[in-house]
Design a protein around this motif. Structure first.
Motif, PDB file in Angstrom:
ATOM      1  N   PRO A   8      23.354 -64.105 -16.694  1.00 11.24           N
ATOM      2  CA  PRO A   8      22.570 -63.863 -15.189  1.00 11.24           C
ATOM      3  C   PRO A   8      21.984 -65.289 -15.236  1.00 11.24           C
ATOM      4  O   PRO A   8      21.588 -65.277 -13.654  1.00 11.24           O
ATOM      5  CB  PRO A   8      21.565 -63.196 -16.790  1.00 11.24           C
ATOM      6  CG  PRO A   8      21.853 -62.079 -17.595  1.00 11.24           C
ATOM      7  CD  PRO A   8      23.064 -63.192 -18.079  1.00 11.24           C
ATOM      8  N   ASP A   9      22.123 -66.352 -15.425  1.00 10.55           N
ATOM      9  CA  ASP A   9      20.906 -67.340 -15.212  1.00 10.55           C
ATOM     10  C   ASP A   9      22.594 -67.728 -14.455  1.00 10.55           C
ATOM     11  O   ASP A   9      22.435 -68.643 -13.880  1.00 10.55           O
ATOM     12  CB  ASP A   9      20.887 -68.392 -16.551  1.00 10.55           C
ATOM     13  CG  ASP A   9      19.749 -67.575 -17.606  1.00 10.55           C
ATOM     14  OD1 ASP A   9      19.130 -67.661 -16.689  1.00 10.55           O
ATOM     15  OD2 ASP A   9      19.655 -68.385 -18.753  1.00 10.55           O
ATOM     16  N   LYS A  10      23.900 -67.902 -15.247  1.00 12.48           N
ATOM     17  CA  LYS A  10      24.894 -68.426 -14.594  1.00 12.48           C
ATOM     18  C   LYS A  10      24.581 -67.793 -13.295  1.00 12.48           C
ATOM     19  O   LYS A  10      25.057 -68.558 -11.537  1.00 12.48           O
ATOM     20  CB  LYS A  10      25.957 -68.691 -15.264  1.00 12.48           C
ATOM     21  CG  LYS A  10      26.313 -69.502 -16.105  1.00 12.48           C
ATOM     22  CD  LYS A  10      27.344 -68.917 -16.982  1.00 12.48           C
ATOM     23  CE  LYS A  10      27.475 -70.015 -18.224  1.00 12.48           C
ATOM     24  NZ  LYS A  10      28.863 -69.604 -18.677  1.00 12.48           N
ATOM     25  N   VAL A  11      24.684 -66.720 -13.070  1.00 16.77           N
ATOM     26  CA  VAL A  11      24.340 -66.066 -11.832  1.00 16.77           C
ATOM     27  C   VAL A  11      23.815 -66.369 -10.444  1.00 16.77           C
ATOM     28  O   VAL A  11      23.692 -66.174  -9.652  1.00 16.77           O
ATOM     29  CB  VAL A  11      24.532 -64.671 -11.531  1.00 16.77           C
ATOM     30  CG1 VAL A  11      24.637 -63.857 -10.272  1.00 16.77           C
ATOM     31  CG2 VAL A  11      25.800 -63.307 -12.426  1.00 16.77           C
ATOM     32  N   ASN A  12      22.028 -66.537 -11.335  1.00 12.76           N
ATOM     33  CA  ASN A  12      21.596 -67.097 -10.488  1.00 12.76           C
ATOM     34  C   ASN A  12      21.289 -68.844 -10.043  1.00 12.76           C
ATOM     35  O   ASN A  12      21.541 -68.845  -9.254  1.00 12.76           O
ATOM     36  CB  ASN A  12      19.554 -66.435 -11.358  1.00 12.76           C
ATOM     37  CG  ASN A  12      18.676 -67.258 -11.062  1.00 12.76           C
ATOM     38  OD1 ASN A  12      18.177 -66.884  -9.541  1.00 12.76           O
ATOM     39  ND2 ASN A  12      17.739 -67.570 -11.271  1.00 12.76           N
ATOM     40  N   ALA A  13      21.648 -69.445 -11.062  1.00 11.46           N
ATOM     41  CA  ALA A  13      22.514 -70.407 -10.625  1.00 11.46           C
ATOM     42  C   ALA A  13      23.533 -70.769  -9.057  1.00 11.46           C
ATOM     43  O   ALA A  13      22.532 -71.588  -8.364  1.00 11.46           O
ATOM     44  CB  ALA A  13      22.712 -71.257 -11.882  1.00 11.46           C
TER      45      ALA A  13
END
Length: 73
Positions: free
Chosen positions: A4-9
């Motif tokens: 989820p952090d990668k998708v948000n970034a």
């Protein structure tokens, strides 16, 4: 970094990249490399919509006058 952090970034990066592309298109048009009408109609409509939105937001966010002769009230 979690998924989820990668998708948000990536999403935040996309937003920044869109602004870079808008600025690049403006530079190419201003230098006469391309004409606005060279772009597909859908792209023209999206660019115009974003410009109008940015302009209206800039006008709303202007808290202080840009002209020193203007009154605050």
């Amino acid at each position: 970094m979690s998924l989820p952090d990668k998708v948000n970034a990536l999403s935040q990066s996309d937003t920044s990249l869109v602004r870079v592309l808008e600025d690049l298109i403006d530079v190419l048009i201003n230098r006469g490399v391309i004409q606005f009408t060279d772009l597909p109609e859908a792209a023209q409509a999206k660019l115009l919509e974003r410009r109008e939105t940015r302009t209206s937001l800039a006008n709303r966010l202007q808290l202080l006058p840009t002209d020193p002769n203007d009154d605050l009230m």
